[in-house]
Structure formats: C-alpha cells, structure tokens
Motif scaffolding. Structure first.
Motif, PDB file in Angstrom:
ATOM      1  N   PRO A   1      -1.482  58.249 -44.811  1.00  0.00           N
ATOM      2  CA  PRO A   1      -1.995  59.027 -45.399  1.00  0.00           C
ATOM      3  C   PRO A   1      -3.553  59.761 -45.928  1.00  0.00           C
ATOM      4  CG  PRO A   1      -1.996  57.242 -46.701  1.00  0.00           C
ATOM      5  CD  PRO A   1      -1.291  56.296 -45.812  1.00  0.00           C
ATOM      6  N   VAL A   2      -4.521  58.460 -45.248  1.00  0.00           N
ATOM      7  CA  VAL A   2      -5.641  59.150 -45.144  1.00  0.00           C
ATOM      8  C   VAL A   2      -6.026  59.975 -43.701  1.00  0.00           C
ATOM      9  CG1 VAL A   2      -8.208  58.143 -45.786  1.00  0.00           C
ATOM     10  CG2 VAL A   2      -6.028  57.253 -46.673  1.00  0.00           C
ATOM     11  N   LEU A   3      -5.269  59.719 -42.503  1.00  0.00           N
ATOM     12  CA  LEU A   3      -5.938  59.922 -41.945  1.00  0.00           C
ATOM     13  C   LEU A   3      -5.599  61.266 -41.224  1.00  0.00           C
ATOM     14  CD1 LEU A   3      -6.861  59.038 -38.843  1.00  0.00           C
ATOM     15  CD2 LEU A   3      -4.930  58.349 -37.614  1.00  0.00           C
ATOM     16  N   PRO A   4      -4.471  62.128 -41.330  1.00  0.00           N
ATOM     17  CA  PRO A   4      -5.038  63.390 -41.558  1.00  0.00           C
ATOM     18  C   PRO A   4      -6.207  64.353 -41.764  1.00  0.00           C
ATOM     19  CG  PRO A   4      -2.517  62.449 -41.874  1.00  0.00           C
ATOM     20  CD  PRO A   4      -3.830  61.390 -42.270  1.00  0.00           C
ATOM     21  N   GLY A   5      -6.272  63.384 -42.956  1.00  0.00           N
ATOM     22  CA  GLY A   5      -7.818  64.774 -44.560  1.00  0.00           C
ATOM     23  C   GLY A   5      -8.636  64.136 -43.097  1.00  0.00           C
ATOM     24  N   PHE A   6      -8.954  62.884 -43.033  1.00  0.00           N
ATOM     25  CA  PHE A   6     -10.228  62.247 -42.323  1.00  0.00           C
ATOM     26  C   PHE A   6     -10.311  63.650 -41.384  1.00  0.00           C
ATOM     27  CE2 PHE A   6     -12.126  59.623 -39.125  1.00  0.00           C
ATOM     28  CZ  PHE A   6     -13.341  59.122 -39.985  1.00  0.00           C
ATOM     29  N   VAL A   7      -9.400  63.654 -40.764  1.00  0.00           N
ATOM     30  CA  VAL A   7      -9.555  63.916 -38.911  1.00  0.00           C
ATOM     31  C   VAL A   7      -9.894  65.851 -39.092  1.00  0.00           C
ATOM     32  CG1 VAL A   7      -8.198  64.654 -37.154  1.00  0.00           C
ATOM     33  CG2 VAL A   7      -8.090  62.748 -38.246  1.00  0.00           C
ATOM     34  N   GLU A   8      -9.097  66.248 -40.329  1.00  0.00           N
ATOM     35  CA  GLU A   8      -9.167  67.702 -40.424  1.00  0.00           C
ATOM     36  C   GLU A   8     -10.433  67.972 -41.494  1.00  0.00           C
ATOM     37  OE1 GLU A   8      -6.283  71.208 -41.790  1.00  0.00           O
ATOM     38  OE2 GLU A   8      -6.384  69.335 -43.877  1.00  0.00           O
ATOM     39  N   ASN A   9     -10.621  67.357 -42.732  1.00  0.00           N
ATOM     40  CA  ASN A   9     -12.393  67.625 -43.541  1.00  0.00           C
ATOM     41  C   ASN A   9     -13.361  67.029 -43.114  1.00  0.00           C
ATOM     42  OD1 ASN A   9     -10.189  69.293 -45.188  1.00  0.00           O
ATOM     43  ND2 ASN A   9      -9.699  66.915 -45.960  1.00  0.00           N
TER      44      ASN A   9
ATOM     45  N   PRO B   1       1.244  52.730 -47.726  1.00  0.00           N
ATOM     46  CA  PRO B   1      -0.202  54.226 -48.200  1.00  0.00           C
ATOM     47  C   PRO B   1      -0.397  54.434 -49.183  1.00  0.00           C
ATOM     48  CG  PRO B   1       2.314  54.416 -46.640  1.00  0.00           C
ATOM     49  CD  PRO B   1       1.978  52.992 -47.443  1.00  0.00           C
ATOM     50  N   VAL B   2       0.260  53.434 -50.264  1.00  0.00           N
ATOM     51  CA  VAL B   2      -0.260  53.672 -52.431  1.00  0.00           C
ATOM     52  C   VAL B   2      -1.733  53.154 -51.928  1.00  0.00           C
ATOM     53  CG1 VAL B   2       0.752  53.154 -54.253  1.00  0.00           C
ATOM     54  CG2 VAL B   2       2.020  53.611 -52.310  1.00  0.00           C
ATOM     55  N   ILE B   3      -1.506  52.131 -50.931  1.00  0.00           N
ATOM     56  CA  ILE B   3      -2.792  51.577 -51.593  1.00  0.00           C
ATOM     57  C   ILE B   3      -4.021  52.489 -50.585  1.00  0.00           C
ATOM     58  CG2 ILE B   3      -4.733  49.769 -50.497  1.00  0.00           C
ATOM     59  CD1 ILE B   3      -1.934  47.499 -50.892  1.00  0.00           C
ATOM     60  N   GLY B   4      -3.661  52.868 -49.543  1.00  0.00           N
ATOM     61  CA  GLY B   4      -4.496  53.314 -49.018  1.00  0.00           C
ATOM     62  C   GLY B   4      -5.058  54.832 -49.635  1.00  0.00           C
ATOM     63  N   GLU B   5      -4.120  55.336 -50.277  1.00  0.00           N
ATOM     64  CA  GLU B   5      -4.489  56.734 -50.859  1.00  0.00           C
ATOM     65  C   GLU B   5      -5.181  56.208 -52.109  1.00  0.00           C
ATOM     66  OE1 GLU B   5      -1.873  60.266 -51.336  1.00  0.00           O
ATOM     67  OE2 GLU B   5      -0.316  58.811 -52.619  1.00  0.00           O
ATOM     68  N   GLN B   6      -4.755  55.378 -52.898  1.00  0.00           N
ATOM     69  CA  GLN B   6      -5.602  55.190 -54.101  1.00  0.00           C
ATOM     70  C   GLN B   6      -7.583  54.778 -54.283  1.00  0.00           C
ATOM     71  OE1 GLN B   6      -4.461  55.428 -56.745  1.00  0.00           O
ATOM     72  NE2 GLN B   6      -2.116  56.724 -56.478  1.00  0.00           N
ATOM     73  N   LEU B   7      -7.104  54.574 -52.812  1.00  0.00           N
ATOM     74  CA  LEU B   7      -8.115  53.339 -52.579  1.00  0.00           C
ATOM     75  C   LEU B   7      -9.538  55.035 -51.991  1.00  0.00           C
ATOM     76  CD1 LEU B   7     -10.003  51.128 -52.265  1.00  0.00           C
ATOM     77  CD2 LEU B   7      -9.468  50.339 -49.807  1.00  0.00           C
ATOM     78  N   ALA B   8      -8.640  55.823 -50.503  1.00  0.00           N
ATOM     79  CA  ALA B   8      -9.158  56.229 -50.512  1.00  0.00           C
ATOM     80  C   ALA B   8      -9.367  58.070 -51.889  1.00  0.00           C
ATOM     81  CB  ALA B   8      -8.738  57.471 -50.102  1.00  0.00           C
ATOM     82  N   GLU B   9      -8.787  57.861 -53.147  1.00  0.00           N
ATOM     83  CA  GLU B   9      -9.234  58.712 -53.611  1.00  0.00           C
ATOM     84  C   GLU B   9     -10.120  58.316 -54.783  1.00  0.00           C
ATOM     85  OE1 GLU B   9      -5.509  59.590 -55.731  1.00  0.00           O
ATOM     86  OE2 GLU B   9      -4.592  60.828 -54.452  1.00  0.00           O
ATOM     87  N   SER B  10     -10.670  56.693 -54.778  1.00  0.00           N
ATOM     88  CA  SER B  10     -11.105  56.210 -56.175  1.00  0.00           C
ATOM     89  C   SER B  10     -12.517  55.671 -55.025  1.00  0.00           C
ATOM     90  CB  SER B  10     -10.775  54.907 -56.679  1.00  0.00           C
ATOM     91  OG  SER B  10     -10.236  54.095 -55.573  1.00  0.00           O
ATOM     92  N   LEU B  11     -12.199  55.693 -53.961  1.00  0.00           N
ATOM     93  CA  LEU B  11     -13.838  55.332 -53.380  1.00  0.00           C
ATOM     94  C   LEU B  11     -13.789  56.186 -52.045  1.00  0.00           C
ATOM     95  CD1 LEU B  11     -13.454  51.180 -53.485  1.00  0.00           C
ATOM     96  CD2 LEU B  11     -15.175  52.718 -54.807  1.00  0.00           C
ATOM     97  N   SER B  12     -13.476  55.669 -50.950  1.00  0.00           N
ATOM     98  CA  SER B  12     -13.464  56.801 -50.041  1.00  0.00           C
ATOM     99  C   SER B  12     -12.861  56.165 -48.943  1.00  0.00           C
ATOM    100  CB  SER B  12     -15.099  56.668 -49.242  1.00  0.00           C
ATOM    101  OG  SER B  12     -15.290  55.287 -48.686  1.00  0.00           O
ATOM    102  N   ALA B  13     -12.682  57.280 -47.606  1.00  0.00           N
ATOM    103  CA  ALA B  13     -11.926  56.286 -46.511  1.00  0.00           C
ATOM    104  C   ALA B  13     -12.474  55.143 -45.375  1.00  0.00           C
ATOM    105  CB  ALA B  13     -12.201  57.668 -45.427  1.00  0.00           C
ATOM    106  N   ASP B  14     -13.585  55.025 -45.802  1.00  0.00           N
ATOM    107  CA  ASP B  14     -14.604  54.100 -45.506  1.00  0.00           C
ATOM    108  C   ASP B  14     -13.783  52.811 -45.414  1.00  0.00           C
ATOM    109  OD1 ASP B  14     -15.976  55.983 -43.436  1.00  0.00           O
ATOM    110  OD2 ASP B  14     -17.516  55.744 -44.360  1.00  0.00           O
TER     111      ASP B  14
END
Length: 393
Positions: free
Chosen positions: A39-47, A160-173
């Motif tokens: 869930p994180v990689l598409p937004g990372f590549v696009e944004n 995906p649930v963990i990745g999405e929550q982590l990206a929203e609360s912290l960052s893709a890094d």
C-alpha cells in the motif's frame, strides 16, 4: 544430511515440532515485511519520485517479473547449497530491496530495488517451501502445505494494514526500515530452523533448470488460477457496476474462508489424495465463478465468492504435493521452482486475459469464461496432463 527430517532420510515422524513452528514464524515475519510494501510503494513512486501510472505499474509489477525469471535458477541452488542457504540469502536480498527505498531518488532506482526484492522472493519461497516439505511426514505433506500457506496469507493480509498505518502516522521511510528489520529477524529464524546442505545434494552445474515432471501440475495450477486472478482484478469494478460500493467485504469474505478452511480441514488433501482434491477444487471454482457471472446481484457475488474460495482453498496444496512427489528429495527445490512459476504467470496473465474479455464484452462474460478455463483444467487433470510421481529412494 542424516537428521530426522532432511532429504535422504526415511523422513520425520511428526509434523508439529519446535523447528516447524519456528519455520512458520520465519514465514510470518517475512511475508508481513513483503505485505507492508504494497500500500505504500505506489504513493511513494508517484508522490515522492514523481512517477506516473506506468512507473507505478513497473515498480510494483517488476517484483513478479524478476521472481518468475529467477525461480527456475534458484531451484537447483536450493538442492545443491541447501534450503537454509536460499532462505537466508532470500531474506537478505528482500531486506536490501526494501531498505534501498530509503536511498531511492528516481523511479529507475526504485524499480531496480524492486527487481532485487523479486530475486530474493524467488529464493526465499523456493527454499522455505522445500524446507516445510522436508520437515513433514510423507502422509502429511498436504497438511504441511495448508498450515504453511496460512502463514503466507496471514502475513500478506496483516502486512498492508501495518504498512499503511505506519506510513500515515510516521513516514514511508519507517515502513522501509521496519520491513528490512523484519527480514533480518526472518533470516535468523530461517538459519535456526533449517538444517544445512544435505549429504546427498547434487554437485556440479545443473544440467537442467526445469524439473519436467513438475511442469504437469504447474500447467494445471496455471489454468486453475486464471479465473481467480481475473476475479481479483475485476470484482471491485463488478460490484460497483451492480451498485455495491464495499468490495472490501468481498475480499475479506474470501480471505476468511480460505484461512479458516486451511486450518480446520488441513488434512483433507492428504485424506482425499492430491488428484481427488484438485478435482473438487476445480469443480467448486467453476461453480463459484459461474454464480458470480450469472447472478449479478449482491447475494450472488457473496455466494459465488464463498464457493470460489472453497475451490481455491485446496487447489494450491493439492497440486503442490503432486509437484513435490514428482521429484526425489534432493531435487525438491528444483521441482518447487518449476511449479511456482505457474503462480507468477497466472497472476500476471490472468488479469490481462480477463481484461481483454471485459473490453470485448462484460464483467459477467469474463467471469463465465474464467469458469470455463477452470473446467478445461478439470478435464485435462483427469485425461491428458496426468502428473507423475517419482519413485521413492
């Protein structure tokens, strides 16, 4: 190797051992790390990298491409160097591929790291799937596949649930860092639970990268997954077309059915036998896809989803056992490498073929055609493409 559960022995007597539990835990950590990326990689590549839709598709899909190419290459490696070698190095490559996104500044570098992840995935899956079969008693191989596949589904569902929550609360890094860390843990667990190189391992450069007898169940798996791949690709658009805006409930229903049945009825493939189990799987898949096609209303979608899920629950375990049985223990990784290519190709081509039918006709026609392909697989499994079983030694 002369241990109780390695190639070249009379085989283990128990399935549920501490090492088998650690092996499953290794798979959970690994597949959670893999699932976190989706869930994180598409937004990372696009944004973050400024890529368009083609770049996003290439970054996400490159994983499957490199995995499909690498599987027949790492199969013989898992036999000659040992399952532990390919599992540990698979974790290392996937971890580096995920951590690499911390340093990716262009779409090209992100794609390269994704290709590296695919190479690691090929090695890890072939090695750990072979190791799970090494640890299983011969009469419980189907059960071992069922339990092992639950760890795969659980990791890919929770990741995906963990990745999405982590990206929203912290960052893709933070996602990339945690993903790499989980791969490191998985590597340690794999090294602990899997024995080293077997004594009867093949030596020298392999004369073939494909195990031809395993290609037979691979063909049957490919055909059996085409309709399922089309279902995954277009069920969301189909339910929107009939006025239902909650496709997540459809996917959740499918996942709950598959995971619960693989736990509760884990021994069914062993009791029925691989061929009878696959016949049952194809039959339910045909009926499920045709229900979705011929009853284009919400009750029809959910009923068809349940029936399709029952069919897909045991298709992979049954055919996987046939692939494993087609090879002696010291060629098991090669057989699994050959067999698992079918999954990559089916997922990649199934959506494309289904999309072509949708473009020419409709969603209902596409699901009906998917059922026909499963019916063809059923007929072939009972007539032309009959898998071989290697003699015991």
């Amino acid at each position: 190797m002369t241990g109780a559960d390695g190639p070249g022995t009379t085989g283990p007597q128990r399935l549920f051992t501490a090492r088998f539990a650690v092996l499953c835990l290794c798979a959970v950590f690994y597949f959670v790390s893999l699932g976190m990326v989706y869930p994180v990689l598409p937004g990372f590549v696009e944004n973050d990298l400024g890529g368009g839709p083609v770049a996003v598709g290439l970054a996400v899909g490159g994983f499957g491409l490199s995995a499909a190419v690498a599987r027949p290459l790492v199969g013989p490696l898992g036999d000659s160097k040992g399952r532990r070698f390919v599992v540990v190095w698979g974790c290392v490559l996937v971890g580096l591929g995920i951590l690499g996104n911390l340093f990716a500044t262009t779409v090209a570098t992100a794609v390269l790291f994704r290709l590296l992840t695919g190479l690691g995935e090929a090695a890890f899956f072939v090695g750990i799937a072979a190791a799970a079969q090494d640890m299983a008693p011969e009469h419980r191989r189907g059960e071992a596949v069922s339990y092992f596949s639950v760890t795969v589904y659980s990791g890919l569902a929770g990741g995906p649930v963990i990745g999405e929550q982590l990206a929203e609360s912290l960052s893709a890094d933070a996602v990339w860092a945690l993903g790499g860390g989980l791969c490191a843990i998985s590597a340690v667990l794999g090294a602990y639970s899997i024995h080293g190189r077997p004594d009867d391992a093949p030596t020298g450069w392999p004369t073939s990268f494909f195990h031809r007898p395993a290609a037979r169940p691979a063909v049957l798996l490919f055909l059996g997954l085409i309709g399922y791949a089309g279902f995954l690709s277009f069920i969301e658009l189909h339910v929107e077309d009939i006025g239902f805006a909650r496709s997540g409930a459809v996917f959740a229903t499918f996942a709950v059915i598959v995971i619960s049945m693989r736990i509760v009825l884990a021994r069914l493939p062993d009791r029925l036998g691989p061929q009878r189990t696959s016949t049952m799987s194809y039959t339910f898949s045909v009926i499920g896809l045709w229900i979705v096609a011929l009853w284009p209303q919400v009750p029809g979608v959910f009923l068809g989803t349940v029936v399709l899920a029952i069919g897909q629950t045991f298709l992979f375990p049954a055919l996987f056992v046939l692939a494993v049985q087609s090879a002696p223990a010291n060629r098991r990784s090669q057989a699994i490498g050959t067999f698992s290519i079918a999954f990559d190709l089916a997922v990649g081509l199934g959506g494309l073929l289904t999309g072509a039918v949708v473009a020419l006709s409709s969603f209902t026609t596409a699901f009906f055609v998917g059922g026909i392909v499963s019916l063809v697989a059923l007929v072939l499994s009972r007539t032309v493409v009959r898998p071989q079983i290697a003699p015991a030694h």
